[in-house]
Scaffold this active site. Sequence first.
Site, PDB file in Angstrom:
ATOM      1  N   GLU A 117      11.962   2.338  14.380  1.00 52.08           N
ATOM      2  CA  GLU A 117      11.105   3.420  13.891  1.00 52.08           C
ATOM      3  C   GLU A 117       9.845   3.466  14.742  1.00 52.08           C
ATOM      4  O   GLU A 117       9.705   2.692  15.689  1.00 52.08           O
ATOM      5  CB  GLU A 117      10.777   3.218  12.403  1.00 52.08           C
ATOM      6  CG  GLU A 117      10.145   1.871  12.108  1.00 52.08           C
ATOM      7  CD  GLU A 117      10.030   1.540  10.619  1.00 52.08           C
ATOM      8  OE1 GLU A 117       9.973   2.461   9.789  1.00 52.08           O
ATOM      9  OE2 GLU A 117       9.975   0.340  10.299  1.00 52.08           O
ATOM     10  N   LYS A 169       6.485  -2.193   1.845  1.00 49.90           N
ATOM     11  CA  LYS A 169       5.330  -1.588   2.527  1.00 49.90           C
ATOM     12  C   LYS A 169       4.114  -2.495   2.383  1.00 49.90           C
ATOM     13  O   LYS A 169       3.209  -2.231   1.590  1.00 49.90           O
ATOM     14  CB  LYS A 169       5.075  -0.184   1.956  1.00 49.90           C
ATOM     15  CG  LYS A 169       4.192   0.679   2.839  1.00 49.90           C
ATOM     16  CD  LYS A 169       4.278   2.121   2.405  1.00 49.90           C
ATOM     17  CE  LYS A 169       3.234   2.992   3.055  1.00 49.90           C
ATOM     18  NZ  LYS A 169       3.301   3.037   4.503  1.00 49.90           N
ATOM     19  N   TYR A 213       0.827  -1.200   0.000  1.00 48.88           N
ATOM     20  CA  TYR A 213       0.000   0.000   0.000  1.00 48.88           C
ATOM     21  C   TYR A 213       0.859   1.246   0.000  1.00 48.88           C
ATOM     22  O   TYR A 213       2.070   1.185   0.219  1.00 48.88           O
ATOM     23  CB  TYR A 213      -0.965  -0.004   1.197  1.00 48.88           C
ATOM     24  CG  TYR A 213      -0.328   0.312   2.540  1.00 48.88           C
ATOM     25  CD1 TYR A 213       0.518  -0.601   3.165  1.00 48.88           C
ATOM     26  CD2 TYR A 213      -0.574   1.532   3.184  1.00 48.88           C
ATOM     27  CE1 TYR A 213       1.098  -0.303   4.400  1.00 48.88           C
ATOM     28  CE2 TYR A 213       0.002   1.823   4.418  1.00 48.88           C
ATOM     29  CZ  TYR A 213       0.831   0.907   5.013  1.00 48.88           C
ATOM     30  OH  TYR A 213       1.410   1.198   6.218  1.00 48.88           O
TER      31      TYR A 213
END
Length: 286
Positions: free
Chosen positions: A182, A150, A33
């Site tokens: 992250e 992703k 995505y």
Amino acid sequence: MSRTVYVNGEYLPEEEAKVSVFDRGFLMADGVYEVTSVLDGKLIDFAGHCTRLARSLSELEMQNPHSDEDWLAIFREIVARNGVEDGMVYLQVTRGNPGDRDFAYPSDDVKPTVVLFTQSKPGLADSPAAKTGWKVISIPDVRWGRRDIKTVQLLYPSMAKMAAKKAGVDDAWLVEDGFVTEGTSNNAYIVKGNKIITRALSHDILHGITRAAVLRFASEAQMEVEERNFTIAEAQAADEAFITSASAFVMPVVEIDGAAVGTGTVGRVATRMREIYLDETRKAAV
Ligand code: PMP
């Protein structure tokens, strides 16, 4: 109000849009995505998102159903049909519907499933949170080893977001082998003096499109950029911290695991980087 969504070449009212129960995105999280922001009706960092989409698909040996020009036309059409001024375009491409459940990939005759929808967020760039900053907690990073792709496997980031909510804070920073990877859905940074420090690119993190732009603007603004690992203790002792993502842009982080970062208020560097990012990407928006 019902949105118009895009499914495999058709623009439909959201109530009428359908994807098969055999779709591999649904059964296996076999899909990728992109989230692209819209400001003043225009797409922010579109080229970067298009390039990363192509890379995610190629890493998974999935067909890219459209050229960059076609994607741009579809993005513009869905923004226009929904009258989005400020908000987001969500795009998902899955390996499609083979008509049954099977671990092996289907043949190329099975076409990818393409879905796009918009989310309207008036005043997206004027988020009040940018003035007060986010508080975060740290939790272990137990995601898979290809975070640079992703994919729609977002269960652990969702669990991390829930852990943050339960702790009464805004987000979680993920920690692996003692170092921050992250945030749940953003890249993490600390600031020490004139230096911006963020983890280097690898399979361990998503290669943020906002990250690439912000690091470029930071260098142009004569800031030093150091791409290396940092710990939660180093972040708590930093002058400032912030995160970047396509939907939050640059967001200051003022507290980590209950400890104030710097003065515990929004810092000068994060504020400046947010301003530069918004100014420059608005100018380059398509
Ligand atoms: N890391 C993760 C895990 C993310 O989900 C995201 C946002 N999708 C980011 C970083 C930031 O990437 P971008 O700047 O391209 O939105």
